[in-house]
Scaffold this active site. Sequence first.
Site, mmCIF file in Angstrom:
data_model
loop_
_atom_site.group_PDB
_atom_site.id
_atom_site.type_symbol
_atom_site.label_atom_id
_atom_site.label_comp_id
_atom_site.label_asym_id
_atom_site.label_seq_id
_atom_site.Cartn_x
_atom_site.Cartn_y
_atom_site.Cartn_z
ATOM 1 N N SER A 53 12.222 -4.336 -1.772
ATOM 2 C CA SER A 53 10.954 -3.733 -1.357
ATOM 3 C C SER A 53 10.133 -3.228 -2.541
ATOM 4 O O SER A 53 10.646 -2.509 -3.405
ATOM 5 C CB SER A 53 11.284 -2.556 -0.428
ATOM 6 O OG SER A 53 10.245 -1.604 -0.452
ATOM 7 N N GLY A 54 8.852 -3.552 -2.534
ATOM 8 C CA GLY A 54 7.966 -3.043 -3.582
ATOM 9 C C GLY A 54 7.852 -1.533 -3.509
ATOM 10 O O GLY A 54 7.871 -0.833 -4.533
ATOM 11 N N LEU A 55 7.750 -1.025 -2.274
ATOM 12 C CA LEU A 55 7.655 0.428 -2.096
ATOM 13 C C LEU A 55 8.901 1.112 -2.657
ATOM 14 O O LEU A 55 8.814 2.082 -3.417
ATOM 15 C CB LEU A 55 7.509 0.752 -0.601
ATOM 16 C CG LEU A 55 7.648 2.228 -0.228
ATOM 17 C CD1 LEU A 55 6.534 3.053 -0.847
ATOM 18 C CD2 LEU A 55 7.670 2.399 1.296
ATOM 19 N N ASP A 65 3.363 2.742 -5.141
ATOM 20 C CA ASP A 65 3.474 1.333 -4.725
ATOM 21 C C ASP A 65 2.117 0.655 -4.940
ATOM 22 O O ASP A 65 1.529 0.122 -4.019
ATOM 23 C CB ASP A 65 3.899 1.312 -3.244
ATOM 24 C CG ASP A 65 4.174 -0.093 -2.745
ATOM 25 O OD1 ASP A 65 4.336 -1.013 -3.577
ATOM 26 O OD2 ASP A 65 4.226 -0.273 -1.511
ATOM 27 N N ASP A 92 9.770 -8.656 -2.359
ATOM 28 C CA ASP A 92 8.430 -8.265 -1.917
ATOM 29 C C ASP A 92 7.555 -8.372 -3.168
ATOM 30 O O ASP A 92 7.511 -7.457 -3.991
ATOM 31 C CB ASP A 92 8.505 -6.823 -1.395
ATOM 32 C CG ASP A 92 7.131 -6.212 -1.159
ATOM 33 O OD1 ASP A 92 6.139 -6.953 -1.247
ATOM 34 O OD2 ASP A 92 7.083 -5.000 -0.894
ATOM 35 N N ASP A 94 4.378 -8.401 -3.648
ATOM 36 C CA ASP A 94 3.011 -7.872 -3.567
ATOM 37 C C ASP A 94 2.014 -9.032 -3.506
ATOM 38 O O ASP A 94 2.156 -9.910 -2.678
ATOM 39 C CB ASP A 94 2.718 -6.915 -4.734
ATOM 40 C CG ASP A 94 3.585 -5.652 -4.658
ATOM 41 O OD1 ASP A 94 4.093 -5.357 -3.553
ATOM 42 O OD2 ASP A 94 3.766 -4.977 -5.692
ATOM 43 N N GLU A 121 1.506 -11.119 -0.343
ATOM 44 C CA GLU A 121 0.588 -10.639 0.694
ATOM 45 C C GLU A 121 -0.847 -10.946 0.298
ATOM 46 O O GLU A 121 -1.180 -10.983 -0.894
ATOM 47 C CB GLU A 121 0.792 -9.144 0.929
ATOM 48 C CG GLU A 121 0.512 -8.263 -0.273
ATOM 49 C CD GLU A 121 1.158 -6.879 -0.158
ATOM 50 O OE1 GLU A 121 2.389 -6.805 0.034
ATOM 51 O OE2 GLU A 121 0.423 -5.878 -0.279
ATOM 52 N N LYS A 127 -2.634 -3.991 -5.606
ATOM 53 C CA LYS A 127 -2.568 -3.629 -4.179
ATOM 54 C C LYS A 127 -2.153 -2.170 -4.030
ATOM 55 O O LYS A 127 -1.786 -1.511 -5.007
ATOM 56 C CB LYS A 127 -1.590 -4.534 -3.432
ATOM 57 C CG LYS A 127 -0.193 -4.687 -4.024
ATOM 58 C CD LYS A 127 0.754 -3.515 -3.912
ATOM 59 C CE LYS A 127 0.937 -3.010 -2.523
ATOM 60 N NZ LYS A 127 2.261 -3.340 -1.954
ATOM 61 N N ASN A 129 0.093 0.333 -0.916
ATOM 62 C CA ASN A 129 0.934 0.181 0.260
ATOM 63 C C ASN A 129 0.087 0.068 1.525
ATOM 64 O O ASN A 129 -0.930 0.753 1.675
ATOM 65 C CB ASN A 129 1.897 1.369 0.360
ATOM 66 C CG ASN A 129 2.916 1.154 1.454
ATOM 67 O OD1 ASN A 129 2.672 1.454 2.616
ATOM 68 N ND2 ASN A 129 4.050 0.585 1.086
ATOM 69 N N SER A 130 0.541 -0.772 2.446
ATOM 70 C CA SER A 130 -0.226 -1.064 3.654
ATOM 71 C C SER A 130 -0.460 0.170 4.514
ATOM 72 O O SER A 130 -1.371 0.201 5.342
ATOM 73 C CB SER A 130 0.505 -2.116 4.481
ATOM 74 O OG SER A 130 0.715 -3.251 3.720
ATOM 75 N N ARG A 166 2.416 -13.308 3.639
ATOM 76 C CA ARG A 166 2.275 -12.097 4.465
ATOM 77 C C ARG A 166 0.814 -11.903 4.825
ATOM 78 O O ARG A 166 -0.060 -11.840 3.945
ATOM 79 C CB ARG A 166 2.815 -10.920 3.679
ATOM 80 C CG ARG A 166 2.454 -9.561 4.209
ATOM 81 C CD ARG A 166 3.360 -8.532 3.558
ATOM 82 N NE ARG A 166 2.822 -7.202 3.584
ATOM 83 C CZ ARG A 166 3.468 -6.142 3.094
ATOM 84 N NH1 ARG A 166 4.667 -6.295 2.544
ATOM 85 N NH2 ARG A 166 2.936 -4.952 3.142
ATOM 86 N N HIS A 197 2.235 -8.352 9.574
ATOM 87 C CA HIS A 197 2.465 -6.916 9.412
ATOM 88 C C HIS A 197 1.556 -6.144 10.356
ATOM 89 O O HIS A 197 0.415 -6.534 10.602
ATOM 90 C CB HIS A 197 2.185 -6.509 7.963
ATOM 91 C CG HIS A 197 2.964 -5.294 7.533
ATOM 92 N ND1 HIS A 197 3.946 -4.722 8.292
ATOM 93 C CD2 HIS A 197 2.885 -4.538 6.398
ATOM 94 C CE1 HIS A 197 4.452 -3.679 7.656
ATOM 95 N NE2 HIS A 197 3.821 -3.538 6.508
HETATM 96 C C1 SPV Z 1 7.582 -2.744 1.172
HETATM 97 O O1 SPV Z 1 8.706 -2.479 1.576
HETATM 98 O O2 SPV Z 1 7.204 -2.482 0.041
HETATM 99 C C2 SPV Z 1 6.634 -3.354 2.074
HETATM 100 C C3 SPV Z 1 6.761 -3.138 3.489
HETATM 101 O O3 SPV Z 1 5.726 -3.977 1.600
HETATM 102 S S1 SPV Z 1 5.713 -1.865 3.907
HETATM 103 O O4 SPV Z 1 5.948 -0.752 3.036
HETATM 104 O O5 SPV Z 1 6.048 -1.595 5.285
HETATM 105 O O6 SPV Z 1 4.369 -2.338 3.778
HETATM 106 MG MG MG Z 2 5.516 -3.770 -0.367
#
Ligand code: SPV
Ligand code: MG
Length: 552
Positions: A53-55, A65, A92, A94, A121, A127, A129-130, A166, A197
Amino acid sequence: MNLQAKNHQNSTPRCVQLRKLLESPDLEFLLEAHNGISARIAEQAGFKGIWASGLAISAQFGVRDSNEASWTQVVDMLEFMSDVTSIPILLDGDTGYGNFNNMRRLVKKLEQRNIAGVCIEDKVFPKTNSFIDGERQPLADIDEFCGKIKAGKDSQSAPDFCIVARVEALIAGWDINEALRRAEAYHAAGADAILIHSKLSRPDEVVSFAKEWQQRLPLVIVPTKYYSTPVEVFREAGISLVIWANHMIRASVAAMEQVSRHIQKHQSLVQIEDQIASVDRIFELQGADELSRAQQQYLKRKQTPHVIVLAASRGHALHELTDDRPKVMLSIGGKPLLRRLVDEFKKQSINNITVVAGYKAEAIDVANIKLRINAAYDQTGELSSLVCAEDAFHDDMIIMYGDLLFRSYILHDLLEHESEIVAVVDSSLNNPHTGHTQDLAYCSHPDNRSIFQHAVSLKCVRDQPVSGQGEASGRWIGMVRFRQQGRKWVEEALRELQGRDDFANLGMPELLNHLIEQGHVVHVHYVHGHWLDVNALVDIGRAHDFARGINP
Ligand code: SPV
Ligand code: MG
């Protein structure tokens, strides 16, 4: 387990494993991991794949993130994760960290590190975080993003490396038609799966999307916000892969916060010790066992003897100094005698040290030793103590008294001897500091020029001068080494001596004498002073001087 990939149990290439997860008719799951140890834990928990996971990777670095960690820092972390696991890792990625060209290089570097696939994505670098101001984040130009997918697919060398596209349209506030339009374009560009997502707390959007999508490509979801949805809903909707996207980092943050606050508040580890992983568990996760085995195979260490220290007696002649501790715990020059002994062993790389204690054994507080207890210390002698340490006998062992102080070279030189039994004898009989009469050593040759080219052997050890044996050649200092057959002979001798009624009274000299009577040669290693033992009050002052470097 060997941590190298070649020894992993699953030999199917990881990109093939990931493709199978995406294409399997069953609902499959990936768990987030963000470093080597969390990746290992995820695999050991039974997960068939990992979401890098990027986060979470950003968070464990302590940054946002928002592409604050560079892509190479992320790839470096992936290498650790990949090295300690055998299941596929989906990065992930990004936005692909730039344009089509950055994407090409990313895919190449990921394949070099055995990463099974990457998810990109359709947002704009850098980017964020979503779930932070999702609506305000611009979406990528569709054609540009499709070019990135194509470039990635064209640059992969393993046919099964997976690129997941994504779709962020729903996050950015667009409707399902825009999401479908984009997903279709990414499909046409060559994506292997679509991640749709959603930030709603219910699964409605992703379920409607899945219905329209009709499984044209495997669908991946991240139910971070709609976490209460039973997985049956996803199964029925025809979803392929569910990503539990941030639960390892959140679990560890919660645990670290709790533990750090507790330690800070209570200044104590007592309450938390049982609630956190043991140090052994950490070693296990690091694969410490494999390293030990490899060391045995590849790193031949110089073998050093094991040492058995006889330290059961109180030392009555020291009177009230030993009211609360055994003699070996008397402080000499600010350090207990036994600690001084252990320091001498350490200097010679001797780490296997067994101490037989008896009187006030609980007062023995010295690290790096194994304790054996002679409970009958006040009715028995040294050989009874020695028997208590039989489990520590070794094919190369030194047995010595615990009240010795000696210059380092004495032990060092003893280690050079090749003979099966070697006793250290001090030929300076007139040394006023070691003038006690016990343990007189009668040897085949005195310590003078006559021993040139002769091996000197011990004839006997006596407490009193013996008539008919001539002059004693010195004093046995209470240090003897047994190698190879020597150990077996000691064991045999102990068995035989145990048959005697007076076994409880026997000391080390009786063992040496018995061995000699049985025809075994006890070689003599002569020294000339440079040691002392602590028996009486008068010895204490000498011992302090000795510790300060003033020779006896
Ligand atoms: C991540 O885990 O970094 C994601 C998923 O991209 S989310 O944080 O839900 O966007
Ligand atoms: Mg991410």
